[in-house]
Design an enzyme around this catalytic site. Sequence first.
Site, mmCIF file in Angstrom:
data_model
loop_
_atom_site.group_PDB
_atom_site.id
_atom_site.type_symbol
_atom_site.label_atom_id
_atom_site.label_comp_id
_atom_site.label_asym_id
_atom_site.label_seq_id
_atom_site.Cartn_x
_atom_site.Cartn_y
_atom_site.Cartn_z
ATOM 1 N N ARG A 149 0.876 -1.304 0.103
ATOM 2 C CA ARG A 149 -0.227 0.052 -0.082
ATOM 3 C C ARG A 149 1.098 1.002 -0.169
ATOM 4 O O ARG A 149 1.843 0.935 0.853
ATOM 5 C CB ARG A 149 -1.167 -0.079 1.559
ATOM 6 C CG ARG A 149 -1.962 -1.016 1.569
ATOM 7 C CD ARG A 149 -3.403 -0.731 0.290
ATOM 8 N NE ARG A 149 -4.096 -1.190 0.108
ATOM 9 C CZ ARG A 149 -4.983 -2.532 -0.555
ATOM 10 N NH1 ARG A 149 -3.350 -2.991 -1.653
ATOM 11 N NH2 ARG A 149 -5.754 -2.947 -0.538
ATOM 12 N N GLU B 83 -3.701 8.235 -4.828
ATOM 13 C CA GLU B 83 -3.777 6.982 -5.851
ATOM 14 C C GLU B 83 -4.525 7.610 -7.645
ATOM 15 O O GLU B 83 -5.691 8.982 -6.533
ATOM 16 C CB GLU B 83 -3.772 6.039 -5.746
ATOM 17 C CG GLU B 83 -2.940 4.738 -5.228
ATOM 18 C CD GLU B 83 -3.114 3.088 -5.532
ATOM 19 O OE1 GLU B 83 -4.090 2.579 -5.222
ATOM 20 O OE2 GLU B 83 -1.657 2.852 -4.693
ATOM 21 N N HIS C 81 -1.692 -0.150 -9.540
ATOM 22 C CA HIS C 81 -1.794 -0.958 -8.415
ATOM 23 C C HIS C 81 -3.037 -1.891 -9.802
ATOM 24 O O HIS C 81 -3.985 -1.786 -9.043
ATOM 25 C CB HIS C 81 -3.178 -0.290 -7.463
ATOM 26 C CG HIS C 81 -3.266 -0.808 -6.795
ATOM 27 N ND1 HIS C 81 -3.446 0.241 -4.909
ATOM 28 C CD2 HIS C 81 -3.211 -2.295 -6.160
ATOM 29 C CE1 HIS C 81 -4.177 -0.878 -4.338
ATOM 30 N NE2 HIS C 81 -4.080 -2.136 -5.212
HETATM 31 O O1 LIG Z 1 -6.454 -7.051 -2.749
HETATM 32 C C1 LIG Z 1 -5.795 -6.375 -2.535
HETATM 33 O O2 LIG Z 1 -5.397 -5.648 -1.834
HETATM 34 C C2 LIG Z 1 -5.521 -4.853 -3.645
HETATM 35 O O3 LIG Z 1 -4.468 -4.228 -3.049
HETATM 36 C C3 LIG Z 1 -6.030 -4.886 -5.105
HETATM 37 O O4 LIG Z 1 -6.466 -3.824 -4.925
HETATM 38 P P1 LIG Z 1 -8.876 -3.595 -5.868
HETATM 39 O O5 LIG Z 1 -9.655 -4.743 -5.127
HETATM 40 O O6 LIG Z 1 -8.569 -4.264 -7.272
HETATM 41 O O7 LIG Z 1 -9.213 -2.252 -5.863
#
Ligand SMILES: O=C(O)C(=O)COP(=O)(O)O
Length: 307
Positions: free
Chosen positions: A230, A259, A284
């Site tokens: 993160r 982001e 991401h």
């Molecule tokens: O699985 C996670 O923790 C992610 O970072 C994926 O994020 P998302 O569900 O694609 O917004």
Amino acid sequence: MSKKILIVDDLHPTFKEEAIKLGFEVDDEPQITRAETLAKIKDYVGIAVRTKFRIDAEIFEAANQLKFIARAGAGLDNIDVKLAGEKGIKLINAPEGNCDAVGEHAVGLLLSLMNNFRRADMEIRNGIWDREGNRGYELKGKKVGIVGYGHMGQSFAQKLAGFGVDVMAYDKYKTGFSDKFAREVSMEEIVKHSDVLSLHIPLTTETKQMVDDEYFYHFKKPIFFINTARGEIVNTQAVLKYIKEGKILGAGLDVLEAEKFPNLSGQTWYRELSENQKVILTPHVGGWTFDSYRKISEVLVEKLKSL
Ligand SMILES: O=C(O)C(=O)COP(=O)(O)O
């Protein structure tokens, strides 16, 4: 009592199909807004989410029948986990569904940094043929420091098997976890020996801005730095500072402190980061592949069965 689930994000259709087989009525509304969710959540026993909005006190207030939250992914930082627990609302997530994607993405970022893929590609497109400036490093023989040895950290370690690296892992909340892919070490050893630092920890109040100037300061060798966890865990200004000083040889960042645009472009560090040749950025997508899309829903359905 109704047995309805509201899907508020983009989930693979298999989740809906399988949940119906389990006897649920499922409303799949990936475009739904937070306000619309608040207005109708009272009718549902389950909500399936990714990261579109926070699942917080306001949602829980409106959701008086809610029995479970199904997080289609790994991170729980957009969910008030403590409050959910207090209210007896169960929580399931699916890191098993996207850990392969994250592990591979982290390796990809690392190899790109070590071999100057971004810089070399840009140069050739601009008519520059510079072999010396694009001389890279090999992974073989390096010491890779993994911070956080959950599903993501373990996946990264597994993907590194075959590169001939010494994989060291530290996890504040676990001991006795050495396996054939990584050996458990103290944070001091990570700091002392690492040539690569890769973060695989969740965002919590404890880890927010944890990787700051002081954190990097103690590393003894220049490192390649990878963050697929993160963005808010890391102070971006500190990354830029240590790249300038040569202590960070390159940074591969799939996640950022802020982001999405226009949020991102408003950050003081955005320009410097995006112009830096030693930085590789991805939006991401580490855990978000065509393969993980389906796997996440499959894992979630299995967990739904045992709720
Ligand atoms: O699985 C996670 O923790 C992610 O970072 C994926 O994020 P998302 O569900 O694609 O917004």
